[in-house]
Every structure is written in C-alpha cells, then in structure tokens.
Design a protein around this motif. Structure first.
Motif, PDB file in Angstrom:
ATOM      1  N   TYR A   1       1.453  -1.064  -9.943  1.00  0.00           N
ATOM      2  CA  TYR A   1       1.967  -2.370 -10.372  1.00  0.00           C
ATOM      3  C   TYR A   1       2.786  -3.020  -9.251  1.00  0.00           C
ATOM      4  O   TYR A   1       3.748  -3.734  -9.502  1.00  0.00           O
ATOM      5  CB  TYR A   1       2.817  -2.262 -11.650  1.00  0.00           C
ATOM      6  CG  TYR A   1       2.071  -1.678 -12.814  1.00  0.00           C
ATOM      7  CD1 TYR A   1       1.123  -2.429 -13.496  1.00  0.00           C
ATOM      8  CD2 TYR A   1       2.301  -0.369 -13.215  1.00  0.00           C
ATOM      9  CE1 TYR A   1       0.426  -1.891 -14.565  1.00  0.00           C
ATOM     10  CE2 TYR A   1       1.607   0.180 -14.281  1.00  0.00           C
ATOM     11  CZ  TYR A   1       0.674  -0.586 -14.949  1.00  0.00           C
ATOM     12  OH  TYR A   1      -0.022  -0.045 -16.016  1.00  0.00           O
ATOM     13  N   GLN A   2       2.435  -2.714  -8.015  1.00  0.00           N
ATOM     14  CA  GLN A   2       3.070  -3.271  -6.817  1.00  0.00           C
ATOM     15  C   GLN A   2       4.537  -2.867  -6.660  1.00  0.00           C
ATOM     16  O   GLN A   2       5.322  -3.558  -6.022  1.00  0.00           O
ATOM     17  CB  GLN A   2       2.906  -4.798  -6.746  1.00  0.00           C
ATOM     18  CG  GLN A   2       1.496  -5.215  -6.388  1.00  0.00           C
ATOM     19  CD  GLN A   2       1.059  -4.623  -5.057  1.00  0.00           C
ATOM     20  OE1 GLN A   2       1.641  -4.893  -4.020  1.00  0.00           O
ATOM     21  NE2 GLN A   2       0.038  -3.776  -5.082  1.00  0.00           N
ATOM     22  N   ILE A   3       4.900  -1.719  -7.237  1.00  0.00           N
ATOM     23  CA  ILE A   3       6.249  -1.170  -7.054  1.00  0.00           C
ATOM     24  C   ILE A   3       6.136   0.328  -6.757  1.00  0.00           C
ATOM     25  O   ILE A   3       5.123   0.964  -7.068  1.00  0.00           O
ATOM     26  CB  ILE A   3       7.158  -1.414  -8.280  1.00  0.00           C
ATOM     27  CG1 ILE A   3       6.601  -0.735  -9.530  1.00  0.00           C
ATOM     28  CG2 ILE A   3       7.394  -2.899  -8.490  1.00  0.00           C
ATOM     29  CD1 ILE A   3       7.527  -0.785 -10.734  1.00  0.00           C
ATOM     30  N   PRO A   4       7.190   0.916  -6.167  1.00  0.00           N
ATOM     31  CA  PRO A   4       7.176   2.353  -5.882  1.00  0.00           C
ATOM     32  C   PRO A   4       7.081   3.182  -7.165  1.00  0.00           C
ATOM     33  O   PRO A   4       7.733   2.884  -8.169  1.00  0.00           O
ATOM     34  CB  PRO A   4       8.525   2.587  -5.193  1.00  0.00           C
ATOM     35  CG  PRO A   4       8.867   1.264  -4.582  1.00  0.00           C
ATOM     36  CD  PRO A   4       8.378   0.261  -5.583  1.00  0.00           C
ATOM     37  N   ALA A   5       6.279   4.232  -7.072  1.00  0.00           N
ATOM     38  CA  ALA A   5       6.118   5.163  -8.184  1.00  0.00           C
ATOM     39  C   ALA A   5       5.845   6.547  -7.607  1.00  0.00           C
ATOM     40  O   ALA A   5       5.497   6.688  -6.435  1.00  0.00           O
ATOM     41  CB  ALA A   5       4.970   4.725  -9.084  1.00  0.00           C
ATOM     42  N   PHE A   6       5.997   7.539  -8.462  1.00  0.00           N
ATOM     43  CA  PHE A   6       5.760   8.923  -8.052  1.00  0.00           C
ATOM     44  C   PHE A   6       4.920   9.597  -9.110  1.00  0.00           C
ATOM     45  O   PHE A   6       5.217   9.512 -10.301  1.00  0.00           O
ATOM     46  CB  PHE A   6       7.098   9.666  -7.894  1.00  0.00           C
ATOM     47  CG  PHE A   6       7.925   9.120  -6.772  1.00  0.00           C
ATOM     48  CD1 PHE A   6       7.856   9.678  -5.506  1.00  0.00           C
ATOM     49  CD2 PHE A   6       8.738   8.027  -6.975  1.00  0.00           C
ATOM     50  CE1 PHE A   6       8.608   9.157  -4.461  1.00  0.00           C
ATOM     51  CE2 PHE A   6       9.497   7.496  -5.945  1.00  0.00           C
ATOM     52  CZ  PHE A   6       9.423   8.064  -4.680  1.00  0.00           C
ATOM     53  N   LYS A   7       3.861  10.280  -8.648  1.00  0.00           N
ATOM     54  CA  LYS A   7       2.937  10.958  -9.558  1.00  0.00           C
ATOM     55  C   LYS A   7       2.983  12.457  -9.314  1.00  0.00           C
ATOM     56  O   LYS A   7       3.138  12.903  -8.184  1.00  0.00           O
ATOM     57  CB  LYS A   7       1.508  10.476  -9.335  1.00  0.00           C
ATOM     58  CG  LYS A   7       1.231   9.094  -9.875  1.00  0.00           C
ATOM     59  CD  LYS A   7      -0.173   8.667  -9.585  1.00  0.00           C
ATOM     60  CE  LYS A   7      -1.054   8.984 -10.759  1.00  0.00           C
ATOM     61  NZ  LYS A   7      -2.405   8.424 -10.594  1.00  0.00           N
TER      62      LYS A   7
ATOM     63  N   GLN B   1       0.820  -1.208   0.000  1.00  0.00           N
ATOM     64  CA  GLN B   1       0.000   0.000   0.000  1.00  0.00           C
ATOM     65  C   GLN B   1       0.856   1.261   0.000  1.00  0.00           C
ATOM     66  O   GLN B   1       0.394   2.314  -0.410  1.00  0.00           O
ATOM     67  CB  GLN B   1      -0.925   0.014   1.230  1.00  0.00           C
ATOM     68  CG  GLN B   1      -1.877  -1.159   1.299  1.00  0.00           C
ATOM     69  CD  GLN B   1      -2.832  -1.195   0.124  1.00  0.00           C
ATOM     70  OE1 GLN B   1      -3.460  -0.182  -0.205  1.00  0.00           O
ATOM     71  NE2 GLN B   1      -2.943  -2.335  -0.530  1.00  0.00           N
ATOM     72  N   THR B   2       2.109   1.139   0.465  1.00  0.00           N
ATOM     73  CA  THR B   2       3.000   2.294   0.546  1.00  0.00           C
ATOM     74  C   THR B   2       4.410   1.892   0.124  1.00  0.00           C
ATOM     75  O   THR B   2       4.766   0.716   0.139  1.00  0.00           O
ATOM     76  CB  THR B   2       3.079   2.845   1.982  1.00  0.00           C
ATOM     77  OG1 THR B   2       3.728   1.883   2.812  1.00  0.00           O
ATOM     78  CG2 THR B   2       1.695   3.192   2.540  1.00  0.00           C
ATOM     79  N   ILE B   3       5.209   2.896  -0.185  1.00  0.00           N
ATOM     80  CA  ILE B   3       6.611   2.637  -0.510  1.00  0.00           C
ATOM     81  C   ILE B   3       7.334   2.084   0.711  1.00  0.00           C
ATOM     82  O   ILE B   3       8.176   1.197   0.587  1.00  0.00           O
ATOM     83  CB  ILE B   3       7.278   3.906  -1.068  1.00  0.00           C
ATOM     84  CG1 ILE B   3       6.704   4.207  -2.457  1.00  0.00           C
ATOM     85  CG2 ILE B   3       8.799   3.762  -1.116  1.00  0.00           C
ATOM     86  CD1 ILE B   3       7.220   5.474  -3.120  1.00  0.00           C
ATOM     87  N   ASP B   4       6.986   2.565   1.889  1.00  0.00           N
ATOM     88  CA  ASP B   4       7.605   2.019   3.104  1.00  0.00           C
ATOM     89  C   ASP B   4       7.360   0.521   3.228  1.00  0.00           C
ATOM     90  O   ASP B   4       8.263  -0.224   3.622  1.00  0.00           O
ATOM     91  CB  ASP B   4       7.094   2.744   4.355  1.00  0.00           C
ATOM     92  CG  ASP B   4       7.670   4.146   4.499  1.00  0.00           C
ATOM     93  OD1 ASP B   4       8.810   4.377   4.039  1.00  0.00           O
ATOM     94  OD2 ASP B   4       6.980   5.006   5.071  1.00  0.00           O
ATOM     95  N   GLU B   5       6.159   0.067   2.915  1.00  0.00           N
ATOM     96  CA  GLU B   5       5.869  -1.374   2.965  1.00  0.00           C
ATOM     97  C   GLU B   5       6.734  -2.122   1.954  1.00  0.00           C
ATOM     98  O   GLU B   5       7.258  -3.193   2.264  1.00  0.00           O
ATOM     99  CB  GLU B   5       4.390  -1.652   2.679  1.00  0.00           C
ATOM    100  CG  GLU B   5       3.469  -1.305   3.818  1.00  0.00           C
ATOM    101  CD  GLU B   5       2.011  -1.623   3.509  1.00  0.00           C
ATOM    102  OE1 GLU B   5       1.719  -2.242   2.456  1.00  0.00           O
ATOM    103  OE2 GLU B   5       1.163  -1.247   4.320  1.00  0.00           O
ATOM    104  N   TYR B   6       6.862  -1.592   0.758  1.00  0.00           N
ATOM    105  CA  TYR B   6       7.706  -2.223  -0.257  1.00  0.00           C
ATOM    106  C   TYR B   6       9.147  -2.285   0.234  1.00  0.00           C
ATOM    107  O   TYR B   6       9.785  -3.335   0.203  1.00  0.00           O
ATOM    108  CB  TYR B   6       7.610  -1.449  -1.578  1.00  0.00           C
ATOM    109  CG  TYR B   6       8.428  -2.059  -2.690  1.00  0.00           C
ATOM    110  CD1 TYR B   6       7.896  -3.054  -3.503  1.00  0.00           C
ATOM    111  CD2 TYR B   6       9.740  -1.650  -2.939  1.00  0.00           C
ATOM    112  CE1 TYR B   6       8.646  -3.627  -4.524  1.00  0.00           C
ATOM    113  CE2 TYR B   6      10.499  -2.202  -3.958  1.00  0.00           C
ATOM    114  CZ  TYR B   6       9.939  -3.193  -4.741  1.00  0.00           C
ATOM    115  OH  TYR B   6      10.695  -3.757  -5.747  1.00  0.00           O
TER     116      TYR B   6
END
Length: 119
Positions: free
Chosen positions: A44-50, A7-12
């Motif tokens: 897509y279950q990876i970190p991204a920035f919008k 759900q978050t980049i921290d989780e990834y």
C-alpha cells in the motif's frame, strides 16, 4: 511532488528528514530486533514487514503530525495494551503517535512481540 511508487523502505524513508525520519528508523530497528526473520516490503506504498512471505507483522507510515503503526492485528492486541494506549488515537487496525510526544519504544516493542506470537 513526492514519489508515490516506492519499491523499498529506503526509498520511502528518503522522502523524509529530521526527527520524522529518525522515528521511522527506530521502528524499523525495533522490528529487526524483535523479528530478524521479517522481510522488508512495501505494501500500500508504505513500509511493511512480512514473516514467511505471507504474514504481515506490521506497517508504519508518516504524516504531517504523527506516525501511524498499523497491522492486521486482532482485538486481543487492543485489549492487552488498552491501558498503554489511553489518550492515543487508536482504531481497530492503527495507532497514531503524535510527533510532539516521545515515541513509546517499549510499548511498540511489546506490541511487536505480541503480534509475532499471533502469527
């Protein structure tokens, strides 16, 4: 088994340790430096920035032997940075940075700045 519904980049990031985690964190910090307005998301279950909740600036993810930086970028990016990308595994939408090479932070920052101008 690794979590596959982030759900978050921290989780990834929490599924990685050591140098791989540090390398991903450096990319994250660069994005915030170049585009402080960018929102962290998981896509897509990876970190991204919008930016503006509709334009993807960049994605990144980790694999056993490399980090991948990807984006819906144009061929203009690949042409502009062609010399810098020599010797790296590059596709139309991704660049691989092997873990056994120093992360080219200057190049990544220039790519981010160029990508931001495309948006």
């Amino acid at each position: 088994m690794a979590k596959t519904n982030y759900q978050t980049i921290d989780e990834y990031h929490s599924t990685f340790t050591g140098d791989v985690l540090k390398r991903m964190q450096r990319i994250r910090e660069l994005v915030h430096k170049v585009a402080p307005e960018a929102k962290e998301v998981i896509s897509y279950q990876i970190p991204a920035f919008k930016i503006d909740d509709k334009y993807y600036l960049i994605y990144y993810c980790a694999f056993k032997n490399h980090l991948t930086l990807s984006s819906p970028w144009s061929e203009a990016i690949l042409k502009k940075f062609e010399a810098d990308l020599k010797g790296m595994k590059v596709s139309k939408s991704a660049i691989q940075f092997p873990h056994n090479m120093e992360l080219p932070l200057d190049l990544i920052e220039r790519i981010l700045r160029f990508r931001k101008t495309e948006i």
